[in-house]
Write a protein that holds these residues in place. Structure first.
Motif, PDB file in Angstrom:
ATOM      1  N   ASP A  86       0.829  -1.209   0.000  1.00 44.19           N
ATOM      2  CA  ASP A  86       0.000   0.000   0.000  1.00 44.19           C
ATOM      3  C   ASP A  86       0.861   1.256   0.000  1.00 44.19           C
ATOM      4  OD1 ASP A  86      -2.183  -1.690   0.180  1.00 44.19           O
ATOM      5  OD2 ASP A  86      -2.381  -1.466   2.341  1.00 44.19           O
ATOM      6  N   LEU A  90       0.927   4.349  -2.677  1.00 41.94           N
ATOM      7  CA  LEU A  90       0.727   5.729  -2.250  1.00 41.94           C
ATOM      8  C   LEU A  90       1.910   6.596  -2.659  1.00 41.94           C
ATOM      9  CD1 LEU A  90      -0.824   7.919  -0.739  1.00 41.94           C
ATOM     10  CD2 LEU A  90       0.269   7.113   1.383  1.00 41.94           C
ATOM     11  N   PHE A 118      -5.133   3.031  -4.661  1.00 39.33           N
ATOM     12  CA  PHE A 118      -4.783   3.099  -3.239  1.00 39.33           C
ATOM     13  C   PHE A 118      -6.040   3.128  -2.376  1.00 39.33           C
ATOM     14  CE2 PHE A 118      -3.960   5.717   0.561  1.00 39.33           C
ATOM     15  CZ  PHE A 118      -3.019   4.916   1.183  1.00 39.33           C
TER      16      PHE A 118
END
Length: 239
Positions: A86, A90, A118
């Protein structure tokens, strides 16, 4: 506490990697055509139905892979290794925004496909353990969006752009609706065990699988390379 190496190996699917790699390949073709058109090598309009549908296919492949991966991660209890992934998405989204803002401040990307991926990852994760319910909700969103105007919200983007002082034109934008519906269908592909499908051990398949494994860095770098190559070709052929 680290995840078990054997479990990590199970989470890797050659078929899913090739599936995602095929999306990467189509994306590269799409951007190469954009570059060729931008430098005058070919002439066409991305507003043509063919190119609109071509982009939809690319986005659909990427987003179903997001939901599919969420299902596999949930099933294998790999929550501990999801967070670094993740963070990478990002960071990549931030780099896209920052890079386009510095290069093209009037058209910078404030909510492109990486930004959406995301956010969508967190939205699909709670439902990924219930793939049939997730797919039903996703299908309902797509049907309602296509058959009615209930989920269109035409004034939402202009209002957000106005109040946040964002550019009225951007290089890439992906509206959450109806695309979140596509993400929610993704877990069903995992439930149907598509990731267990056998595919030939062919060079092209291995190439697609490699592209799928490194989809994020390819996404970040491919357009810089393609643009530079097409620009160089233009300079060479102009002399």
């Amino acid at each position: 506490m680290s995840a078990d190496p054997g479990t990590l190996k199970i989470s890797r699917s050659t078929f899913l990697d090739a599936y995602r790699g095929f999306a990467v390949l189509l994306m590269m073709i799409f951007h190469l055509c954009w570059d060729l058109g931008n430098f005058g090598f070919i002439s066409f309009s991305f507003a043509d139905p063919f190119w609109i549908d071509f982009r939809r296919v690319i986005v659909t492949l990427f987003l179903t892979a997001v939901g599919w991966s969420a299902y596999l991660s949930n099933r294998q209890r790999l929550r501990l290794i999801i967070w670094p992934r993740d963070a990478k998405v990002l960071l990549a989204a931030v780099l896209i925004s920052l890079g386009t803002y510095l290069a093209l401040p009037n058209n910078w990307v404030f909510f492109g496909i990486l930004h959406f991926i995301f956010l969508a990852t967190f939205l699909v994760r709670p439902l990924s353990s219930r793939p049939i319910l997730s797919a039903l909700i996703g299908s309902a969103i797509l049907v309602i969006y296509s058959e009615t105007s209930w989920l269109h919200f035409p004034n939402a983007l202009p209002t957000i752009v106005h109040y946040l002082n964002l550019p009225h034109q951007t290089l890439d934008i992906l509206f959450p609706l109806p695309w979140i519906g596509v993400v929610l269908i993704g877990p069903l592909l995992g439930y149907l065990n598509w990731h267990k499908c056998t595919i030939p051990n062919h060079f092209l398949v291995r190439a697609l699988s490699a592209m799928g494994r490194f989809a994020l860095p390819i996404y970040l770098l491919h357009q810089l390379i393609l643009f530079a190559l097409v620009a160089l070709a233009k300079i060479v052929l102009s002399h």
